[in-house]
Design a protein around this motif. Structure first.
Motif, PDB file in Angstrom:
ATOM      1  N   THR A  33     -34.287 -89.798  54.839  1.00 49.32           N
ATOM      2  CA  THR A  33     -33.682 -90.413  56.154  1.00 49.32           C
ATOM      3  C   THR A  33     -34.844 -91.165  56.851  1.00 49.32           C
ATOM      4  O   THR A  33     -35.843 -90.390  57.078  1.00 49.32           O
ATOM      5  CB  THR A  33     -32.777 -89.604  56.856  1.00 49.32           C
ATOM      6  OG1 THR A  33     -33.799 -88.324  57.184  1.00 49.32           O
ATOM      7  CG2 THR A  33     -31.812 -88.949  56.035  1.00 49.32           C
ATOM      8  N   SER A  57     -28.359 -92.236  55.907  1.00 48.15           N
ATOM      9  CA  SER A  57     -27.818 -91.020  56.716  1.00 48.15           C
ATOM     10  C   SER A  57     -28.905 -90.900  58.090  1.00 48.15           C
ATOM     11  O   SER A  57     -30.028 -91.144  58.041  1.00 48.15           O
ATOM     12  CB  SER A  57     -27.869 -89.750  56.023  1.00 48.15           C
ATOM     13  OG  SER A  57     -27.103 -90.020  54.950  1.00 48.15           O
ATOM     14  N   TRP A  90     -26.034 -91.018  66.900  1.00 48.13           N
ATOM     15  CA  TRP A  90     -26.228 -91.653  65.420  1.00 48.13           C
ATOM     16  C   TRP A  90     -25.398 -90.714  64.331  1.00 48.13           C
ATOM     17  O   TRP A  90     -25.892 -89.771  63.988  1.00 48.13           O
ATOM     18  CB  TRP A  90     -27.643 -91.498  65.218  1.00 48.13           C
ATOM     19  CG  TRP A  90     -28.280 -92.155  64.143  1.00 48.13           C
ATOM     20  CD1 TRP A  90     -27.383 -92.884  62.984  1.00 48.13           C
ATOM     21  CD2 TRP A  90     -29.565 -92.146  63.444  1.00 48.13           C
ATOM     22  NE1 TRP A  90     -28.190 -93.215  62.049  1.00 48.13           N
ATOM     23  CE2 TRP A  90     -29.432 -92.808  62.219  1.00 48.13           C
ATOM     24  CE3 TRP A  90     -30.768 -91.594  63.888  1.00 48.13           C
ATOM     25  CZ2 TRP A  90     -30.492 -92.990  61.305  1.00 48.13           C
ATOM     26  CZ3 TRP A  90     -31.745 -91.530  63.317  1.00 48.13           C
ATOM     27  CH2 TRP A  90     -31.819 -92.355  61.843  1.00 48.13           C
ATOM     28  N   ASP A  91     -24.184 -91.329  64.091  1.00 53.08           N
ATOM     29  CA  ASP A  91     -23.477 -90.784  63.300  1.00 53.08           C
ATOM     30  C   ASP A  91     -23.303 -91.404  62.065  1.00 53.08           C
ATOM     31  O   ASP A  91     -22.649 -91.189  60.847  1.00 53.08           O
ATOM     32  CB  ASP A  91     -21.798 -90.639  63.597  1.00 53.08           C
ATOM     33  CG  ASP A  91     -21.355 -91.863  64.146  1.00 53.08           C
ATOM     34  OD1 ASP A  91     -21.911 -93.057  63.925  1.00 53.08           O
ATOM     35  OD2 ASP A  91     -20.010 -91.865  64.533  1.00 53.08           O
ATOM     36  N   GLY A  92     -24.163 -92.775  62.034  1.00 57.45           N
ATOM     37  CA  GLY A  92     -24.019 -93.536  60.460  1.00 57.45           C
ATOM     38  C   GLY A  92     -22.905 -94.361  60.404  1.00 57.45           C
ATOM     39  O   GLY A  92     -22.800 -94.988  59.265  1.00 57.45           O
ATOM     40  N   LYS A  93     -21.799 -94.112  61.432  1.00 56.98           N
ATOM     41  CA  LYS A  93     -20.609 -95.013  61.235  1.00 56.98           C
ATOM     42  C   LYS A  93     -20.871 -95.986  62.730  1.00 56.98           C
ATOM     43  O   LYS A  93     -21.243 -97.093  62.477  1.00 56.98           O
ATOM     44  CB  LYS A  93     -19.400 -94.109  61.313  1.00 56.98           C
ATOM     45  CG  LYS A  93     -19.605 -93.145  60.215  1.00 56.98           C
ATOM     46  CD  LYS A  93     -18.069 -92.020  60.109  1.00 56.98           C
ATOM     47  CE  LYS A  93     -18.517 -91.036  58.977  1.00 56.98           C
ATOM     48  NZ  LYS A  93     -17.135 -90.282  59.142  1.00 56.98           N
ATOM     49  N   ASP A  94     -20.248 -95.638  63.506  1.00 56.73           N
ATOM     50  CA  ASP A  94     -20.298 -96.232  64.809  1.00 56.73           C
ATOM     51  C   ASP A  94     -21.550 -96.399  65.640  1.00 56.73           C
ATOM     52  O   ASP A  94     -21.687 -97.567  66.148  1.00 56.73           O
ATOM     53  CB  ASP A  94     -19.157 -95.865  65.786  1.00 56.73           C
ATOM     54  CG  ASP A  94     -17.640 -95.765  65.125  1.00 56.73           C
ATOM     55  OD1 ASP A  94     -17.407 -96.710  64.325  1.00 56.73           O
ATOM     56  OD2 ASP A  94     -16.833 -94.897  65.463  1.00 56.73           O
ATOM     57  N   ASN A  95     -22.426 -95.317  65.488  1.00 52.76           N
ATOM     58  CA  ASN A  95     -23.556 -95.428  66.227  1.00 52.76           C
ATOM     59  C   ASN A  95     -23.151 -95.760  67.711  1.00 52.76           C
ATOM     60  O   ASN A  95     -24.130 -96.453  68.292  1.00 52.76           O
ATOM     61  CB  ASN A  95     -24.562 -96.337  65.563  1.00 52.76           C
ATOM     62  CG  ASN A  95     -24.801 -95.602  64.216  1.00 52.76           C
ATOM     63  OD1 ASN A  95     -24.936 -94.476  63.651  1.00 52.76           O
ATOM     64  ND2 ASN A  95     -25.203 -96.568  63.106  1.00 52.76           N
ATOM     65  N   SER A 150     -24.390 -83.629  66.015  1.00 53.95           N
ATOM     66  CA  SER A 150     -24.918 -85.062  65.714  1.00 53.95           C
ATOM     67  C   SER A 150     -26.251 -85.245  66.234  1.00 53.95           C
ATOM     68  O   SER A 150     -26.719 -85.101  67.568  1.00 53.95           O
ATOM     69  CB  SER A 150     -23.936 -86.102  65.946  1.00 53.95           C
ATOM     70  OG  SER A 150     -23.750 -86.307  67.299  1.00 53.95           O
TER      71      SER A 150
END
Length: 308
Positions: A33, A57, A90-95, A150
């Motif tokens: 990562t 990720s 930082w969730d890897g989706k919406d950030n 997270s």
């Protein structure tokens, strides 16, 4: 009393947890990562940044990267650094961005000490005033008992450093007094002596008298204060608290203490010593509070040592 960063109200206070992980500096973590150096930060220091997240990720290892080193005075361990900060989830989706002091227009002050994660203790000392630091705080930066959460990404713009608190009131004595109350000022860093044994009837209004008038900036209602104080009950001379006796000043957001303090200390110049008589309705009212009888008039002598 530590100040929680108001802009991070929705974020677990990982920033104030004792760090247990190691600092990778500007490098990426040992896993696959990406770390702090993989981010692209847009915008100039002094304005809310934009952030492009790396693919992959979210990082599980904390790290930092100096985006701009700055050209002012350096930040040292033990300093209180004044920053504008923006935090992302930082969730890897919406950030999604979770808050920014650029939106609230209130820079925050962070003590660069062992109470913040190691990655920040080191990172802040690598930038100067006017610099920008990006920090990834993953679960390894949380205390062992802190539940997993997270990964957060912080962008810090360094505004300056807070001068250290004064040791005692430093202004000129005014000769003001509060009828029924005696304060003896021994001078230097010694604690004043407060006597509240009196037959005088206390005022039902807030009374504030300036004993020593400081020359610093005036306290604002939204600020956090560093103070020394002694508190007693009117008429009985019963002492219920004293930071001087504990051997260290107290620190707290002014907006989070009793109304008598909020109203009495707002506008007082840093460096001042004041004595305040606080009626029950601006103190603890009809409630007994840690040995303070209900409906007590409170008397405090306070040295205002810093405000930020």
């Amino acid at each position: 009393m530590r100040r929680a960063l108001a802009v991070l109200a929705a974020v677990p206070l990982i920033l104030f947890a004792a760090a247990c992980g190691s600092d990778d500096g500007a490098s990426t973590s040992a896993s696959s990562t990406p770390g702090a150096s993989a981010f692209k930060v847009g915008g100039n220091v002094g304005a809310k940044p934009s952030l492009v997240f790396p693919a992959g990720s979210p990082a599980t290892t904390s790290s930092y990267a100096v985006i701009q080193p700055g050209a002012g005075n350096g930040v040292k361990a033990g300093d209180r650094v004044i920053v504008n900060l923006t935090v992302y989830n930082w969730d890897g989706k919406d950030n999604a961005v979770q808050g920014s002091s650029y939106d609230t227009k209130r820079p925050e002050t962070i003590a660069v000490d062992e109470q913040i994660p190691q990655v920040l203790q080191e990172g802040f000392t690598k930038v100067k005033n006017g610099g920008r630091l990006l920090a990834v705080l993953a679960n390894d930066a949380a205390a062992p008992a802190t539940p997993a959460d997270s990964t957060k990404v912080f962008v810090f713009d360094v505004v300056g450093t807070q001068p250290p608190p004064l040791k005692a009131a430093t202004g000129k004595e005014t000769k003001e007094s509060l009828k029924g109350v005696k304060v003896v000022n021994p001078g230097g860093e010694k604690a004043p002596t407060l006597t509240t044994k009196t037959d005088e009837k206390p005022s039902d209004k807030l009374v504030v008298k300036t004993l020593i008038e400081g020359t610093g900036p005036k306290v604002q209602p939204s600020q956090t204060l560093t103070v020394h104080y002694t508190g007693k009950i009117w008429g009985s001379d019963k002492q219920f608290d004293s930071s001087w006796e504990r051997g260290e000043p107290a620190e707290f957001p002014l907006a989070q203490v009793i109304q008598g303090w909020q109203q009495g200390l707002a506008g007082v110049p840093v460096g001042s010593r004041v004595v305040m008589s606080i009626p029950p309705d601006l103190g603890y009212g009809d409630q007994e509070q840690q040995g303070i009888p209900a409906k007590s008039t409170l008397v405090f002598v306070v040295d205002v040592l810093a405000a930020y």
